[in-house]
Design an enzyme around this catalytic site. Structure first.
Site, PDB file in Angstrom:
ATOM      1  N   LYS A  59       0.848  -1.199   0.000  1.00  0.00           N
ATOM      2  CA  LYS A  59       0.000   0.000   0.000  1.00  0.00           C
ATOM      3  C   LYS A  59       0.880   1.244   0.000  1.00  0.00           C
ATOM      4  CE  LYS A  59      -3.913   2.022   2.590  1.00  0.00           C
ATOM      5  NZ  LYS A  59      -4.773   1.874   3.798  1.00  0.00           N
ATOM      6  N   SER A 135      -9.729   1.886   2.950  1.00  0.00           N
ATOM      7  CA  SER A 135      -8.841   2.593   2.053  1.00  0.00           C
ATOM      8  C   SER A 135      -7.832   1.714   1.319  1.00  0.00           C
ATOM      9  CB  SER A 135      -8.102   3.674   2.832  1.00  0.00           C
ATOM     10  OG  SER A 135      -7.253   3.102   3.803  1.00  0.00           O
ATOM     11  N   SER A 159      -9.869  -0.423   7.155  1.00  0.00           N
ATOM     12  CA  SER A 159      -9.306  -0.309   5.803  1.00  0.00           C
ATOM     13  C   SER A 159      -8.613  -1.530   5.242  1.00  0.00           C
ATOM     14  CB  SER A 159      -8.342   0.865   5.736  1.00  0.00           C
ATOM     15  OG  SER A 159      -9.072   2.045   5.577  1.00  0.00           O
TER      16      SER A 159
END
Ligand code: GLN
Length: 456
Positions: A59, A135, A159
């Protein structure tokens, strides 16, 4: 098959699918191929390294030395050459994993759909009209699309688990303090944890084993031994006690999702586990408390992005104050600004007691709700999210509906306990996947994995 072949195949798969999925922000191809070649040529014993040659996506809020790290924000869009690796990245390198590239996310991890990325909109591989969740939507979508078998996400209020649920993959948020946050760009420091997203529970346990552990660079990382999570996957749940919170089966939680969770409980019951209804009486206040606390911490954490030390500086300013102001105005997106304003307000004198302090008090009550349940039960089970993925654009103009989506993931971060989302079924109407959430006691990821693996 050589590591080089595997890595080449990985990039081929990405090239074939990412026009549609849009999961990757930055590819690490040259470096990854060089590392693969080195592994193939050095003749080292693969068994010595738990992730030998394994492709992994990261990420984009996890710092990677020399590889662009943007948090999907314009303000960091020129951070092309970070000076160090996050601890998790160092550990993956030591385990001989191959970093394939950086994955899209909501800007600074604020969001539930990836629509807050300032770079691109990741799509759900099951149906590209739908969001992948967020997210860590890039991470979940990439694994679901078969681009990479492993990815790292971060989870502040859901997330990792919510996008895992939306994309039909496995996502774990470890206990707060289990994994070092050094090199994770901070959103809300008291809630953030890095967690693995994978296709299977076993793969997930394998990465957590590698990335967990105390780190002198993160004083909140816990001084505890890391169990062999892969050895916990015994499929033995005889006598296991499951609490099922009634607050997670209410109006607003999709009926088909509720039914599948009840079916899943029957599967575990057939294996010898027992379940009972329990109550998390303060659940209703979790979302409000979370948005106060997370935004307050974010307003402080994001103060460092001022156009001076990192990232982009506005070119339109005439003096220093204007430079701060314009760099931030131009660099941050709407959702990030909304949170900074909310957080700054909640922390300001005269309002602190009414908002921030109150939210912290609620947090304590929520933590106590879990403590009480865990006196009697080994795990808590419910849905990960109230619904499946929704369509791109459907909720973007309504931040409060978007926030309500985190109803069942947020209490877990507030309490600091571990939780996993495992695929539980497909919705009969839109055919989209959704997940089952298993929540455990502090630092008892082993039991969470054991139950997840039994059900899987
Ligand atoms: N959707 C939540 C938020 O927008 C959770 C985000 C996260 O866990 N990083 O804050």
């Amino acid at each position: 098959i050589t590591v080089t072949d595997l890595v080449k195949e990985t990039y081929k798969q990405i090239r074939e699918t990412d026009d549609k999925v849009q999961a990757f922000l930055t590819l690490n191809e040259e470096d990854a191929l060089a590392n693969a070649k080195a592994l193939d040529e050095q003749g080292i014993d693969a068994d010595q390294f738990p992730m030998f040659g394994m492709p992994i996506g990261i990420k984009d809020n996890i710092v990677t030395k020399g590889l662009r790290t943007t948090c999907a924000s314009q303000i960091l869009s020129n951070l092309d050459d970070p000076l160090y690796d996050a601890t998790v990245v160092t550990k993956l390198k030591d385990a001989k994993a191959i970093n394939i590239g950086k994955l899209n996310m909501d800007e600074f991890a604020m969001g539930s759909s990836n629509e807050n990325s300032s770079m691109q909109k990741t799509r759900n591989p099951w149906n590209t009209d739908y969001v992948p969740g967020g997210s860590s939507g890039g991470s979940a979508a990439s694994v679901a699309a078969g681009q990479v078998p492993f990815a790292l996400g971060s989870d502040t209020g859901g997330s990792v688990r919510q996008p895992a649920s939306y994309c039909g993959v496995v996502g774990m948020k470890p206990t707060y303090g289990r994994v070092s946050r050094f090199g994770l760009v901070a959103f809300a420091s008291s809630l953030d944890q890095i967690g693995p997203i994978t296709k299977t529970v076993e793969d997930n346990a394998r990465i957590l084993e590698v990335i967990a552990g105390q780190d002198k660079m993160d004083s909140t990382s816990a001084n505890l031994d890391v169990p062999k999570y892969t050895e916990a996957l015994t499929n033995d749940v005889k006598g296991l006690k499951i609490g099922v919170p009634k607050e997670y089966f209410v109006e607003g939680v999709d009926e088909a999702v509720q039914d599948s969770i009840r079916e899943a409980l029957k599967v575990l019951e057939a294996q010898g586990a027992e379940w009972e209804e329990v109550s998390l009486p303060h659940s209703n206040y979790a979302v409000a408390s979370y948005y106060m606390i997370a935004s307050s911490e974010a307003s402080a954490n994001l103060a460092r992005f001022d156009g001076v030390r990192y990232g982009k500086r506005s070119e339109n300013a005439n003096d220093m104050m204007e430079m701060f102001k314009m760099s931030r105005s131009e660099g941050f997106g709407d959702e990030v600004k909304r949170r900074i304003m909310l957080g700054t307000f909640a922390l300001s004198s005269g309002y602190y007691d009414a908002y921030y302090k109150k939210a912290q008090q609620v947090r304590t009550l929520i933590k106590q709700d879990f403590e009480k349940i865990f006196e009697k039960y080994d795990v808590v089970i419910g849905p990960t999210a109230p619904t499946t993925a929704f369509k791109i654009g459907e909720k973007i103009d309504d931040p409060l509906t978007m926030y309500a989506n985190d109803l069942m993931t947020i209490p877990v971060n507030l309490a600091g306990v571990p939780a996993i989302s495992v695929p539980c079924g497909f919705h009969p109407s839109n055919k989209m996947p959704f997940g089952l959430q298993i929540i455990g006691k502090h630092f008892d990821e082993s039991t969470v994995y054991r139950v997840a693996h039994t059900y899987e």
